[in-house]
Design a protein around this motif. Structure first.
Motif, PDB file in Angstrom:
ATOM      1  N   ALA A 129       0.842  -1.336   0.147  1.00  0.00           N
ATOM      2  CA  ALA A 129      -0.456   0.401  -0.240  1.00  0.00           C
ATOM      3  C   ALA A 129       0.788   1.138  -0.009  1.00  0.00           C
ATOM      4  O   ALA A 129       1.688   1.050   0.976  1.00  0.00           O
ATOM      5  CB  ALA A 129      -0.472   0.027   1.327  1.00  0.00           C
ATOM      6  N   ILE A 130       0.604   2.140  -0.831  1.00  0.00           N
ATOM      7  CA  ILE A 130       1.640   3.257  -1.140  1.00  0.00           C
ATOM      8  C   ILE A 130       0.321   4.815  -0.549  1.00  0.00           C
ATOM      9  O   ILE A 130      -0.438   4.853  -0.542  1.00  0.00           O
ATOM     10  CB  ILE A 130       2.092   3.442  -2.550  1.00  0.00           C
ATOM     11  CG1 ILE A 130       1.242   3.943  -3.233  1.00  0.00           C
ATOM     12  CG2 ILE A 130       3.265   2.931  -2.396  1.00  0.00           C
ATOM     13  CD1 ILE A 130       1.982   4.136  -4.492  1.00  0.00           C
ATOM     14  N   ASP A 131       1.313   5.433  -0.546  1.00  0.00           N
ATOM     15  CA  ASP A 131       0.769   7.100   0.051  1.00  0.00           C
ATOM     16  C   ASP A 131       1.955   8.358  -0.654  1.00  0.00           C
ATOM     17  O   ASP A 131       2.654   8.227   0.240  1.00  0.00           O
ATOM     18  CB  ASP A 131       0.140   7.468   1.467  1.00  0.00           C
ATOM     19  CG  ASP A 131      -0.245   8.241   2.127  1.00  0.00           C
ATOM     20  OD1 ASP A 131      -0.830   8.976   0.660  1.00  0.00           O
ATOM     21  OD2 ASP A 131      -0.378   9.217   2.854  1.00  0.00           O
ATOM     22  N   GLN A 132       1.461   8.725  -1.130  1.00  0.00           N
ATOM     23  CA  GLN A 132       1.961  10.209  -1.511  1.00  0.00           C
ATOM     24  C   GLN A 132       1.777  11.191  -0.985  1.00  0.00           C
ATOM     25  O   GLN A 132      -0.219  11.726  -1.333  1.00  0.00           O
ATOM     26  CB  GLN A 132       2.007  10.292  -3.023  1.00  0.00           C
ATOM     27  CG  GLN A 132       2.887   9.802  -3.925  1.00  0.00           C
ATOM     28  CD  GLN A 132       2.477   9.406  -5.178  1.00  0.00           C
ATOM     29  OE1 GLN A 132       1.604   9.494  -6.699  1.00  0.00           O
ATOM     30  NE2 GLN A 132       3.360  11.420  -6.424  1.00  0.00           N
ATOM     31  N   ARG A 133       2.307  11.717  -0.715  1.00  0.00           N
ATOM     32  CA  ARG A 133       2.466  13.520  -0.168  1.00  0.00           C
ATOM     33  C   ARG A 133       3.138  14.474  -0.615  1.00  0.00           C
ATOM     34  O   ARG A 133       5.165  14.223  -0.976  1.00  0.00           O
ATOM     35  CB  ARG A 133       3.091  13.840   1.209  1.00  0.00           C
ATOM     36  CG  ARG A 133       1.889  12.062   1.881  1.00  0.00           C
ATOM     37  CD  ARG A 133       2.261  12.421   3.401  1.00  0.00           C
ATOM     38  NE  ARG A 133       1.578  10.668   3.604  1.00  0.00           N
ATOM     39  CZ  ARG A 133       2.648  10.026   5.439  1.00  0.00           C
ATOM     40  NH1 ARG A 133       3.361  11.364   5.766  1.00  0.00           N
ATOM     41  NH2 ARG A 133       1.544   9.206   5.851  1.00  0.00           N
TER      42      ARG A 133
ATOM     43  N   GLU B 129       6.632  13.063  -1.235  1.00  0.00           N
ATOM     44  CA  GLU B 129       7.563  11.967  -0.374  1.00  0.00           C
ATOM     45  C   GLU B 129       7.010  10.774  -1.454  1.00  0.00           C
ATOM     46  O   GLU B 129       5.700  11.076  -1.341  1.00  0.00           O
ATOM     47  CB  GLU B 129       8.308  12.090   1.003  1.00  0.00           C
ATOM     48  CG  GLU B 129       6.361  12.092   1.385  1.00  0.00           C
ATOM     49  CD  GLU B 129       6.462  12.759   3.212  1.00  0.00           C
ATOM     50  OE1 GLU B 129       7.698  12.628   3.352  1.00  0.00           O
ATOM     51  OE2 GLU B 129       5.800  12.556   3.614  1.00  0.00           O
ATOM     52  N   VAL B 130       7.113  10.144  -0.597  1.00  0.00           N
ATOM     53  CA  VAL B 130       6.104   8.560  -0.713  1.00  0.00           C
ATOM     54  C   VAL B 130       6.001   7.809   0.151  1.00  0.00           C
ATOM     55  O   VAL B 130       7.350   7.187   0.755  1.00  0.00           O
ATOM     56  CB  VAL B 130       6.022   7.506  -2.176  1.00  0.00           C
ATOM     57  CG1 VAL B 130       7.533   7.194  -2.529  1.00  0.00           C
ATOM     58  CG2 VAL B 130       4.794   6.584  -2.487  1.00  0.00           C
TER      59      VAL B 130
ATOM     60  N   TYR C  93      10.629   7.179   1.107  1.00  0.00           N
ATOM     61  CA  TYR C  93      11.597   7.554   0.107  1.00  0.00           C
ATOM     62  C   TYR C  93      10.954   9.458  -0.679  1.00  0.00           C
ATOM     63  O   TYR C  93       9.701   9.574  -0.342  1.00  0.00           O
ATOM     64  CB  TYR C  93      11.220   6.937  -1.333  1.00  0.00           C
ATOM     65  CG  TYR C  93      12.182   7.423  -2.386  1.00  0.00           C
ATOM     66  CD1 TYR C  93      13.360   7.818  -1.976  1.00  0.00           C
ATOM     67  CD2 TYR C  93      11.905   7.561  -3.486  1.00  0.00           C
ATOM     68  CE1 TYR C  93      14.576   8.335  -2.738  1.00  0.00           C
ATOM     69  CE2 TYR C  93      13.215   8.224  -4.858  1.00  0.00           C
ATOM     70  CZ  TYR C  93      14.173   8.256  -4.470  1.00  0.00           C
ATOM     71  OH  TYR C  93      15.649   9.081  -4.487  1.00  0.00           O
ATOM     72  N   SER C  94      12.184  10.214  -0.065  1.00  0.00           N
ATOM     73  CA  SER C  94      11.895  12.141   0.456  1.00  0.00           C
ATOM     74  C   SER C  94      12.602  12.590  -0.612  1.00  0.00           C
ATOM     75  O   SER C  94      13.816  12.589  -0.600  1.00  0.00           O
ATOM     76  CB  SER C  94      11.676  12.051   1.654  1.00  0.00           C
ATOM     77  OG  SER C  94      11.696  13.271   2.252  1.00  0.00           O
ATOM     78  N   LEU C  95      11.983  13.786  -1.242  1.00  0.00           N
ATOM     79  CA  LEU C  95      12.855  14.074  -2.184  1.00  0.00           C
ATOM     80  C   LEU C  95      13.063  15.462  -1.615  1.00  0.00           C
ATOM     81  O   LEU C  95      11.686  16.629  -1.700  1.00  0.00           O
ATOM     82  CB  LEU C  95      12.212  14.554  -3.642  1.00  0.00           C
ATOM     83  CG  LEU C  95      12.098  12.843  -4.211  1.00  0.00           C
ATOM     84  CD1 LEU C  95      10.829  13.229  -5.228  1.00  0.00           C
ATOM     85  CD2 LEU C  95      12.901  11.636  -4.169  1.00  0.00           C
ATOM     86  N   ARG C  96      13.672  15.991  -1.763  1.00  0.00           N
ATOM     87  CA  ARG C  96      14.511  17.340  -1.852  1.00  0.00           C
ATOM     88  C   ARG C  96      14.920  18.807  -2.731  1.00  0.00           C
ATOM     89  O   ARG C  96      14.881  17.977  -3.240  1.00  0.00           O
ATOM     90  CB  ARG C  96      15.172  17.563  -0.293  1.00  0.00           C
ATOM     91  CG  ARG C  96      15.097  17.037   0.585  1.00  0.00           C
ATOM     92  CD  ARG C  96      13.955  17.905   1.494  1.00  0.00           C
ATOM     93  NE  ARG C  96      13.960  16.665   2.769  1.00  0.00           N
ATOM     94  CZ  ARG C  96      12.656  15.665   2.871  1.00  0.00           C
ATOM     95  NH1 ARG C  96      11.818  16.142   1.660  1.00  0.00           N
ATOM     96  NH2 ARG C  96      12.673  15.294   4.022  1.00  0.00           N
TER      97      ARG C  96
END
Length: 195
Positions: free
Chosen positions: A109-113, A120-121, A133-136
């Motif tokens: 199960a995934i959740d994108q924000r 991030e996901v 996994y988070s992108l800056r």
């Protein structure tokens, strides 16, 4: 009877010795590293920067998922994180796509924000683990694995047993799958708790 991240109830854990709990911790640690490795390889098979050491159990009570009745004395969690900086990365949302595809392929199960200027996901593995996994925008992309809570008979005793045998050393950088192996129960005590 509430089950922890490994599917055990508090009553079942009460039957375990500290040695058995220590071995259980080592199994959880190795599982965490396999989850981390798989997710790393989905986006980058080269060097990743270590955020910090990941060998000592975290203080329980709170966590990424609730476990009613858990507190700082009767539960713990594990977490591990790495960072990489893709050349020319700017934190574009599309950079999540390879990780989303990997999570979906695993059936998680995934959740994108979207948070401020970052994306991030999250993935929930369905068996007691969550991965972020988070992108800056500065190009630093972080990957973190979190366990949900595990029951323990005494979090301080377990943490002391792990800390006492740990070399407390980890690399600055490593490739996926490369990590220190937790010492066995039979390993000598090399660190004494600070009083």
């Amino acid at each position: 009877m509430l089950k922890d991240a490994a599917g055990l109830t508090q009553e079942q854990v009460r039957e375990l010795t500290l040695h058995q709990e220590y071995d259980r911790y080592r199994d959880h640690y190795e599982h965490m590293q396999r989850l981390l490795e798989g997710a790393q390889l989905a986006v980058h098979d080269g060097e990743w920067e270590w955020v910090a050491g990941d060998g000592i159990p975290g203080i329980g009570g709170d966590g990424v998922a609730p476990l009613p009745g858990a507190d700082t004395k009767n539960s713990y969690f594990l977490t591990s994180g790495r960072i990489w900086m893709p050349p020319g990365a700017t934190g574009a949302q599309r950079d999540l796509d390879p990780m989303i595809e990997y999570f979906e392929h695993q059936g998680w199960a995934i959740d994108q924000r979207a948070i401020s200027d970052s994306y991030e996901v999250w993935a929930n593995t369905g068996d007691g683990w969550q991965i972020n996994y988070s992108l800056r925008t500065n190009g630093r992309y972080s990957l973190d694995v979190y366990s949900e809570l595990f029951w323990t008979n005494d979090a301080l005793d377990l943490s002391t047993a792990v800390y006492g045998r740990s070399a407390l050393q980890w690399p600055d950088d490593s490739v996926p799958g490369e990590h220190p192996v937790p010492p066995s129960w039979e390993s000598p005590i090399i660190n004494q708790p600070e009083i």
